[in-house]
Motif scaffolding. Sequence first.
Motif, PDB file in Angstrom:
ATOM      1  N   GLU A 122     -51.652 -45.925  27.148  1.00 33.87           N
ATOM      2  CA  GLU A 122     -51.367 -46.069  28.580  1.00 33.87           C
ATOM      3  C   GLU A 122     -50.782 -47.443  28.883  1.00 33.87           C
TER       4      GLU A 122
ATOM      5  N   ARG B 242     -37.012 -50.174  32.736  1.00 31.25           N
ATOM      6  CA  ARG B 242     -36.758 -49.272  33.859  1.00 31.25           C
ATOM      7  C   ARG B 242     -35.273 -49.066  34.129  1.00 31.25           C
ATOM      8  N   GLU B 243     -34.425 -50.022  33.770  1.00 35.31           N
ATOM      9  CA  GLU B 243     -32.989 -49.871  34.000  1.00 35.31           C
ATOM     10  C   GLU B 243     -32.241 -49.571  32.711  1.00 35.31           C
TER      11      GLU B 243
ATOM     12  N   ASP C  19     -47.144 -47.505  27.607  1.00 33.22           N
ATOM     13  CA  ASP C  19     -46.260 -46.761  28.510  1.00 33.22           C
ATOM     14  C   ASP C  19     -45.962 -47.558  29.775  1.00 33.22           C
ATOM     15  N   LYS C  20     -46.966 -48.231  30.302  1.00 33.49           N
ATOM     16  CA  LYS C  20     -46.768 -49.007  31.524  1.00 33.49           C
ATOM     17  C   LYS C  20     -45.818 -50.174  31.284  1.00 33.49           C
TER      18      LYS C  20
ATOM     19  N   HIS D 162     -43.638 -50.485  28.867  1.00 33.00           N
ATOM     20  CA  HIS D 162     -42.310 -49.953  28.559  1.00 33.00           C
ATOM     21  C   HIS D 162     -41.594 -49.530  29.835  1.00 33.00           C
ATOM     22  N   SER D 163     -42.310 -48.864  30.714  1.00 25.73           N
ATOM     23  CA  SER D 163     -41.710 -48.424  31.977  1.00 25.73           C
ATOM     24  C   SER D 163     -41.240 -49.604  32.814  1.00 25.73           C
ATOM     25  N   ASP D 164     -42.027 -50.664  32.855  1.00 25.00           N
ATOM     26  CA  ASP D 164     -41.677 -51.847  33.643  1.00 25.00           C
ATOM     27  C   ASP D 164     -40.468 -52.583  33.046  1.00 25.00           C
ATOM     28  N   LYS D 165     -40.514 -52.805  31.754  1.00 22.83           N
ATOM     29  CA  LYS D 165     -39.478 -53.623  31.121  1.00 22.83           C
ATOM     30  C   LYS D 165     -38.169 -52.866  30.904  1.00 22.83           C
TER      31      LYS D 165
END
Length: 283
Positions: free
Chosen positions: A262, A273-274, A265-266, A268-271
């Motif tokens: 978890e 995102r673009e 994933d968090k 990875h999603s933050d860094k």
Amino acid sequence: MAADNISNGLVPDWRYHVDVIEGMNYRDDDVFMCAFPKAGTHWIWEITTMLLDGRPEYSPVSKVTSMLEFSTTDELDRLTSPRLFNTHLPYKLLPSDAVRKGAKIIFLQRNPKDIAVSYYSMLKQKKNAFPGNFNDWNQLFLFHPGNSYLTVYPKNWFEYTLEWEQVMRSEQRLNLHMIYYENLKQNPVEEITRLSRFLGSSTETMYISEVANKCSFRNMKKANIETKDLSRLQGEKTMFDSMFRKGEVGDWKNWFTVAQNELFDKVHSDKMRECSFLYQYTV
């Protein structure tokens, strides 16, 4: 670890070698294979060597003999053409003539969870390489801006990957072929055909199938033991003997706890995102 490798002569001193690499002699048929550590470079290097050579035969030497970070320019100059270099360097640190002339670049990607597990497992083969447990490693992989554990060049996976994406968006001279590790596992003949077409090599079906068979994980692991001359690796030989560990997609599930996954994933999603790159974590 890096200091030990420099002092025992395994690799050139990075403080001076980066400038030497930038100015090294470039040949028009040179090919560069670029990837973050543990993305599958030994696998792709063997496949590409066969495609450039036109024969489905294993190279008797390791990819280390043509790795920019590990070799002097005199050693690289003695390689016969077409030369296949491999490196964990970012694009901006490749030889300047190669960048200016649009050299062929193979960019290999793999999902970062399997990279993290594979990298940790490799380092544990080397005494005193990383003293912590996997949870410590996961924290380092996610949050440290870069250090000698993660690559010769001080970048972590997120920075390295985003840097390459920016290059792919903005560099007009780029002549790049990207391969996802997971796609190659699922469709080896199709992916090797695409790579051979990029290199200008044979795409004959029987030949590609033979390359795919020779470079299956099982056969590569056997060849690494039976055909490779690893004498140059000195104290690192034990680590390279076990370089082919599992070769699976999704082995990370055997390592990550629910909380670790978890968190990963968090972050990875933050860094990312673009970021436009898409990763497969299971096949």
